[in-house]
Design an enzyme around this catalytic site. Sequence first.
Site, PDB file in Angstrom:
ATOM      1  N   HIS A 129       0.792  -1.307   0.099  1.00  8.82           N
ATOM      2  CA  HIS A 129      -0.307   0.046   0.117  1.00  8.82           C
ATOM      3  C   HIS A 129       1.019   1.119  -0.149  1.00  8.82           C
ATOM      4  O   HIS A 129       1.938   1.120   0.626  1.00  8.82           O
ATOM      5  CB  HIS A 129      -0.788  -0.031   1.374  1.00  8.82           C
ATOM      6  CG  HIS A 129      -1.944   0.953   1.348  1.00  8.82           C
ATOM      7  ND1 HIS A 129      -1.632   2.065   1.747  1.00  8.82           N
ATOM      8  CD2 HIS A 129      -3.306   0.879   1.290  1.00  8.82           C
ATOM      9  CE1 HIS A 129      -2.997   2.968   1.573  1.00  8.82           C
ATOM     10  NE2 HIS A 129      -3.845   2.068   1.192  1.00  8.82           N
ATOM     11  N   ASP A 206       2.940  -4.645   8.247  1.00 14.73           N
ATOM     12  CA  ASP A 206       1.685  -4.035   7.979  1.00 14.73           C
ATOM     13  C   ASP A 206       0.460  -4.975   8.253  1.00 14.73           C
ATOM     14  O   ASP A 206       0.109  -5.953   7.275  1.00 14.73           O
ATOM     15  CB  ASP A 206       1.535  -3.274   6.638  1.00 14.73           C
ATOM     16  CG  ASP A 206       0.455  -2.596   6.291  1.00 14.73           C
ATOM     17  OD1 ASP A 206      -0.330  -2.980   6.973  1.00 14.73           O
ATOM     18  OD2 ASP A 206       0.226  -1.971   5.081  1.00 14.73           O
ATOM     19  N   GLN A 209      -4.482  -5.476   7.054  1.00 14.02           N
ATOM     20  CA  GLN A 209      -5.517  -6.459   6.288  1.00 14.02           C
ATOM     21  C   GLN A 209      -5.450  -7.676   7.111  1.00 14.02           C
ATOM     22  O   GLN A 209      -6.074  -8.554   6.529  1.00 14.02           O
ATOM     23  CB  GLN A 209      -5.414  -6.420   5.067  1.00 14.02           C
ATOM     24  CG  GLN A 209      -5.401  -5.387   4.213  1.00 14.02           C
ATOM     25  CD  GLN A 209      -6.891  -4.669   4.258  1.00 14.02           C
ATOM     26  OE1 GLN A 209      -7.759  -5.511   4.046  1.00 14.02           O
ATOM     27  NE2 GLN A 209      -6.976  -3.453   3.964  1.00 14.02           N
ATOM     28  N   LYS A 232     -10.612  -0.967  10.368  1.00  7.99           N
ATOM     29  CA  LYS A 232     -10.721  -2.144   9.642  1.00  7.99           C
ATOM     30  C   LYS A 232     -11.117  -3.567  10.431  1.00  7.99           C
ATOM     31  O   LYS A 232     -11.249  -4.565  10.048  1.00  7.99           O
ATOM     32  CB  LYS A 232      -9.304  -2.474   8.720  1.00  7.99           C
ATOM     33  CG  LYS A 232      -9.280  -1.341   7.946  1.00  7.99           C
ATOM     34  CD  LYS A 232      -8.076  -1.520   6.949  1.00  7.99           C
ATOM     35  CE  LYS A 232      -7.303  -0.563   6.390  1.00  7.99           C
ATOM     36  NZ  LYS A 232      -8.027  -0.053   5.116  1.00  7.99           N
ATOM     37  N   CYS A 370      -4.676   2.277  -3.723  1.00  7.04           N
ATOM     38  CA  CYS A 370      -3.522   2.856  -3.141  1.00  7.04           C
ATOM     39  C   CYS A 370      -2.222   2.054  -3.418  1.00  7.04           C
ATOM     40  O   CYS A 370      -1.450   1.903  -2.523  1.00  7.04           O
ATOM     41  CB  CYS A 370      -3.601   3.224  -1.492  1.00  7.04           C
ATOM     42  SG  CYS A 370      -4.677   4.414  -1.382  1.00  7.04           S
TER      43      CYS A 370
END
Lengths: 412, 136
Positions: A129, A206, A209, A232, A370
Site C-alpha cells: 500500500h 503492516d 488487512q 478495519k 492505493c
Amino acid sequence: MITDGITIPFDVSRIRKEFPTLHRQVNGKDLVYFDNGATSQKPQVVIDAISEYYTDNNANIHRGVHYLSQLATTQYEDARKIIQQYINAPLSEEVLFTKGTTDSINLVASSLGEMFSEGDEIIISAMEHHSNIVPWQMLCERKGCTLKVIPINEAGELMMDKFDQLLSAKTKLVAITHISNTLGTINPVEEIIEKTHALGGYVLIDGAQSIQHIKVDMQALDCDFFAFSAHKVFGPTGVGILYGKKEILDQMPPYQGGGDMIAKVTFEKTTYNELPHKFEAGTPNISGGICLGTAISYLSELDLNAIHAHETELANYAEEKLLQFEGLRIIGTAKNKTSVVSFIVDGIHPFDLGTLLDKQGIAVRTGHHCTQPLMDFYQIPGTVRASFAFYNTKEEIDTFIHAVERSLNMLK
Amino acid sequence: MTLEDKQQEIIDDFAIYDDWMDKYEYIIELGKELPIISDENKTDDKLIEGCQSRVWLNTAVEDGKMSFTADSDAIITKGIIGLLIRVLNGETAKDVATTDLRFIQEIGLHEHLSPTRSNGLASMVKKMKLSAIAAS
C-alpha cells in the site's frame, strides 16, 4: 473483557443482527457491503461504547486527580491491555496508540529512521500500500538509504528467491504487508522475519488487512513492529496500534513532542517519559482507544477458525461465479490468500462497473486501491475489489453476481 | 436553441426515467455514441488525471464561440461529458464561463461532478470554464 477461551458458535444470521449498517438500504436496494478491505462496519456494542464514553465518562486522561479522569484513564489503559492480550504482546507498554496504520508506519520511519545512515537498505515489496512505500521513500531521501523492492509473480506472490538476493547485512529493515489489500495474498512473514533477523535487520509487518482475518501473535511471529488500524477491525476510525519490541522502542527517539510524552521540562533540557507515553504526545483519541478495546473484545469472543472458514468459502464461491463471465480475470490468485476478490473484465473500466453496482445497492471498491505500482505491474488502470467480512453471506454474493451480470450487459 | 433550452431538453429527456439503471443505460449509450477524439488531441497536456477515470479535453474558440471535444477511458464519464458538450458547444465564451450547469443537479448526476468523486469531471468543467474566461 476477554472471556477465557469461551467462544460463541459461529452463526452468521445472529452476527448480522449486531451490525446495524448492514440493514439499511442504498439507492432503494438492500445494502450489500463488500468494501470491508477499506473499512469494516461496526457492531452495536462498539457504537454503544462510543456513545457511552461521551455520555457518561468523558474526561482527559493521565493527568487528572478527579474521578472522571481516573475512570477514563483506567478504561484507556484497560483497552491497551485487552489489545496486548489479543495480539499476545509480552508487555502492555509495547502497545502504542496511534492514529492508524499509516501513522504507525510513519512513526517507525521517522523515529527508528533517525538511527539509519547513508548506505543502509530498506526492503519492501511490489504489493505494498502507498502508506508502506512513501514513508520509506521519504526516509531514504532524508538519510541517503536505498529502497529495494521484492518482486511478485503473476499470481501475486512474493518471489522469495529474489528476497534472499536482496537481503544482506546492509538491510536495516524489511517493511512488508502481512496480507495484500488489493490481492488478498497472505505473505510468508514468518520466513521473512527469521531470515532478516539472522542478518541483524528489523522487520515491520503492516497488519492492516490481517488482524481481522487471522490470528496474529507477536511472540510467535517475533516481528519487531506490527501496525494496524482500528476501523478495519470493527472499531472506530482515527485510531490504530503500533506494537514494537520494548528494547527497540527504548532506543528510539520520540516521534512527536508535547504533553504526556515528557518526564521533566525545563527550557534548558527536557527528559522523556517512559513507554508507552514517550510515543503518545498530546491528548490521544481517548474514545477511539477505549472502543478499539471493545471491538477487540468482541472479536475475541468469535471463533477465528470458523470465521476464516466462512470467509474462505465466500471468496471461493464468488470467484467461481465470477469466472463464468466471459473476459473476466481475477487479479491475485495466490495459493495462500484471504477473502479479497479483485477482478477486471476485458473492455470494461472498473469505474463504470463500480458505479452501476452502487446503483444496485452494492458497495465495492474500484481503482488502484492505493497500490499504483501493483497496477503498473499488471498493466491495468485498476480493479473492482470485493472484500468480504464474516458477516457477509452467499446470498449477498448471489445478489452481487446478478448485479455484475446486469451491469456487464449494459456496458458491453 | 439557447443554452437554457438545451439544459431543459436534457432534464425533460431524463424525466421519463424513474429507475437509476435506466438513466445509466441512457448515459452509457451517449458515451458509446460520442465520437472519440483524434489521437493527436489525446496528449498528456490535455489529460485530466482523476483517481478513478481519466479525461482528455480539447478546447477551441471560433468566432467567439467555444468548441469542446473530449474523451474518457470510462464510458459513464464519457456519457456525462457528452451531455456537457451538448450544452456548452457553440455557446459564447461569456455564457460558458457564467452559466450554472443546473441540469446535472436536476437529473441527479451531480455526484459525478463532485471533486471527491475523482473521475476527472470536476476538473474538466473547471478547465472548460477557465478556458472560456480566458477567451472572453
